[in-house]
Design a protein around this motif. Structure first.
Motif, short mmCIF file in Angstrom:
data_model
loop_
_atom_site.label_atom_id
_atom_site.label_comp_id
_atom_site.label_asym_id
_atom_site.label_seq_id
_atom_site.Cartn_x
_atom_site.Cartn_y
_atom_site.Cartn_z
N GLU A 221 5.49 -2.75 93.92
CA GLU A 221 5.00 -3.58 95.13
C GLU A 221 4.76 -4.99 95.09
OE1 GLU A 221 0.65 -3.35 97.23
OE2 GLU A 221 0.91 -1.67 95.62
N ILE A 222 5.10 -5.84 96.22
CA ILE A 222 4.74 -6.81 96.20
C ILE A 222 3.27 -6.97 96.71
CG2 ILE A 222 5.19 -9.16 97.28
CD1 ILE A 222 8.24 -8.43 97.67
N VAL A 223 2.46 -7.78 95.86
CA VAL A 223 1.14 -7.82 95.95
C VAL A 223 0.90 -9.22 97.02
CG1 VAL A 223 -1.20 -7.94 94.86
CG2 VAL A 223 0.37 -6.50 93.91
N SER A 224 1.37 -10.30 96.37
CA SER A 224 1.29 -11.52 97.07
C SER A 224 2.51 -12.30 97.19
CB SER A 224 0.10 -12.22 96.41
OG SER A 224 -0.52 -13.40 96.96
N ILE A 225 2.48 -13.19 98.09
CA ILE A 225 3.65 -14.36 98.10
C ILE A 225 3.20 -15.67 98.36
CG2 ILE A 225 5.57 -15.21 99.29
CD1 ILE A 225 6.23 -12.13 99.76
N ALA A 226 3.35 -16.78 97.80
CA ALA A 226 3.23 -17.76 97.96
C ALA A 226 4.25 -18.82 98.13
CB ALA A 226 2.21 -18.71 96.90
N ARG A 227 4.73 -19.45 99.20
CA ARG A 227 5.98 -19.94 99.45
C ARG A 227 5.88 -21.53 99.98
NH1 ARG A 227 10.65 -18.02 103.63
NH2 ARG A 227 12.22 -19.17 102.72
N GLU A 228 6.57 -22.38 99.51
CA GLU A 228 6.88 -23.57 100.03
C GLU A 228 8.40 -23.67 100.29
OE1 GLU A 228 5.28 -26.97 97.82
OE2 GLU A 228 3.19 -26.36 98.16
N ALA A 229 8.63 -23.34 101.73
CA ALA A 229 10.07 -23.08 101.77
C ALA A 229 11.09 -23.98 101.39
CB ALA A 229 10.02 -22.48 103.25
N GLY A 230 12.18 -23.56 101.03
CA GLY A 230 13.27 -24.62 100.65
C GLY A 230 13.14 -25.22 99.29
N ASP A 231 11.99 -24.90 98.62
CA ASP A 231 11.60 -25.53 97.26
C ASP A 231 11.25 -24.68 96.15
OD1 ASP A 231 11.21 -27.39 95.47
OD2 ASP A 231 9.39 -28.39 96.34
N ARG A 232 10.38 -23.97 96.54
CA ARG A 232 9.66 -22.98 95.37
C ARG A 232 8.91 -21.94 95.95
NH1 ARG A 232 6.72 -24.95 89.90
NH2 ARG A 232 7.08 -23.17 88.56
N ALA A 233 9.03 -20.66 95.36
CA ALA A 233 7.99 -19.61 95.82
C ALA A 233 7.41 -18.62 94.57
CB ALA A 233 8.59 -18.48 96.65
N LYS A 234 6.28 -18.34 94.79
CA LYS A 234 5.81 -17.46 93.49
C LYS A 234 5.68 -15.86 94.40
CE LYS A 234 3.48 -20.52 90.72
NZ LYS A 234 4.09 -20.39 89.42
N VAL A 235 5.91 -15.09 93.50
CA VAL A 235 6.08 -13.48 94.01
C VAL A 235 5.12 -12.66 92.97
CG1 VAL A 235 7.10 -11.77 95.09
CG2 VAL A 235 8.08 -13.84 95.32
N ARG A 257 19.67 -9.76 90.99
CA ARG A 257 18.79 -9.46 92.15
C ARG A 257 18.02 -10.84 92.69
NH1 ARG A 257 16.19 -3.55 90.60
NH2 ARG A 257 17.86 -2.54 91.04
N VAL A 258 17.33 -11.41 92.12
CA VAL A 258 16.78 -12.48 92.42
C VAL A 258 17.48 -13.82 92.81
CG1 VAL A 258 16.28 -13.79 90.26
CG2 VAL A 258 14.73 -14.07 91.99
N GLU A 268 16.27 -22.01 96.81
CA GLU A 268 14.69 -22.06 96.69
C GLU A 268 14.31 -21.31 95.40
OE1 GLU A 268 11.04 -20.00 98.91
OE2 GLU A 268 12.59 -21.00 100.19
N ASN A 269 13.65 -21.96 94.53
CA ASN A 269 13.30 -21.40 93.07
C ASN A 269 12.39 -20.38 93.15
OD1 ASN A 269 15.02 -23.36 91.48
ND2 ASN A 269 13.26 -24.77 92.00
N MET A 270 12.48 -19.39 92.50
CA MET A 270 11.70 -18.09 92.51
C MET A 270 10.87 -17.93 91.25
SD MET A 270 12.04 -16.62 95.53
CE MET A 270 12.83 -17.52 96.64
#
Length: 361
Positions: A221-235, A257-258, A268-270
């Motif tokens: 399950e994906i609980v939360s996503i924080a994203r600055e589009a085009g640069d970096r995201a945390k999942v 997959r990622v 975009e970095n993950m």
């Protein structure tokens, strides 16, 4: 009117999905208005359209009464009984009053009404179709752009993507095929308007569902996503199955997959981190790739904390322009103050000195 009208209505239903009954109801209502307007009649009339033959008949509808006060709206019981002995008071009787030249008027009216109702029905069909795609990914073709929007053809409707919904640095050229996330379908007076995004967190969630079967079926399950589009995201991910590694499953063998998602988002970095129930451990995970020595919560504000990291990890924990700390805070929902071990020691020494001074006083 003729069978040509019936054929046209059948074609509309088959080709555009517009129900024939909708057009016929609108046509009959418009022809009632046309009859009253062209023939100066105020009586209660009905128009009947024969769906098989295409013929149109106009009927004056009159109520059966004891004594007639308005012969346009009423008929006496005596007269009604000469028509049919079964009629009773308050029954309604239809008298055909179709004018000889009503065909020309009905043809003009039909054309106007059908065009109007076709537009309305088409808008309704589009709205019904695309409202089902809210919060989903669709693939479209860039058709054009202006100072406000990028216009994306979804096949049957042109969606708009505002500047804040575009990924910084991405170029959208006509005929480019792109995946977009439908954020809203608005049924406005001018017709349905579909709004799409490439920067929304929902796009990232749906991409993970497409690439990771375990996320799609709920094992992970994906609980939360924080994203600055085009640069970096945390999942943040978790799994109720202790035998499943949610982070490894999401990343995939050799990161395949990622990487597919990173490629779709043009680099975009993950950061995939594990969600855990312990807030301190979760916050430490969220600050990945930095190492965390301690997480201390504010006694006066339970959603605030101080994170202590090794001196040499401070810049990594904060990140470029504060991005790592900012995304971690958004991901966890905590206000995070990051300090190096040296700064933290000095901070606590100052607190101790203040406490001692207050005690002496």
């Amino acid at each position: 009117m003729s069978k040509e009208m019936v054929t046209a209505l059948d074609a509309l239903e088959q080709e555009k999905g517009i129900k024939k009954e909708i057009v016929i109801d609108a046509l009959e209502a418009a022809l009632v208005s046309a009859y009253k307007r062209n023939y100066g009649q105020a009586q209660n009339v009905e128009v009947d359209f024969d769906e098989k033959k295409g013929d149109i008949h106009v009927y004056a509808v009159k109520k059966v009464v004891d004594q007639v006060e308005d012969d346009q709206l009423e008929v006496s019981l005596d007269e009604a009984l000469t028509i049919n002995k079964a009629y009773e008071l308050d029954d309604e009787i239809k008298f055909e009053v179709t004018p000889k030249n009503f065909g020309r008027i009905s043809a003009q009216t039909a054309k106007q009404v059908i065009m109007q109702r076709v537009r309305e029905a088409e808008r309704g069909v589009v709205y019904e179709k695309y409202s089902q795609y809210e919060d989903e990914i669709v693939t479209g073709e860039v058709s054009r752009r202006d100072n406000r929007y990028v216009y994306v053809d979804l096949g049957g409707v042109e969606a708009v993507m505002a500047k804040q919904d575009q990924i910084p640095g991405e170029q959208y050229e006509p005929h480019d095929h792109i995946k977009v996330y439908v954020t809203k379908v608005d049924d406005s007076g001018k017709g349905p308007q579909v709004y799409v995004s490439r920067s929304a967190s929902g796009l990232l969630k749906r991409l993970f569902e497409q690439e990771v079967p375990e996320i799609y079926d709920g094992t992970v399950e994906i609980v939360s996503i924080a994203r600055e589009a085009g640069d970096r995201a945390k999942v943040a991910v978790k799994s109720a199955n202790p035998d499943i590694d949610p982070v490894g499953t999401s990343v995939g063998p050799r990161g395949q997959r990622v990487q597919t998602i990173v490629n779709e988002l043009h680099g975009e970095n993950m950061d995939i981190v594990e969600w855990v129930e312990d807030p301190a451990a979760y916050i430490a995970n969220a600050l990945n790739p930095a190492e965390v020595e301690d997480v201390l919560f504010d006694e006066e504000d339970e959603r605030s904390c101080m994170v202590v990291v090794p001196d040499y990890q401070l810049s990594l924990a904060i990140g470029k322009r504060g991005q790592n700390a900012r995304l971690a805070a958004k991901l966890t929902g905590y206000k995070i103050d990051i300090k190096s071990e040296t700064d933290a020691s000095e901070f606590f020494e100052e607190d101790e000195n203040v406490d001692e001074a207050e005690t002496e006083e």
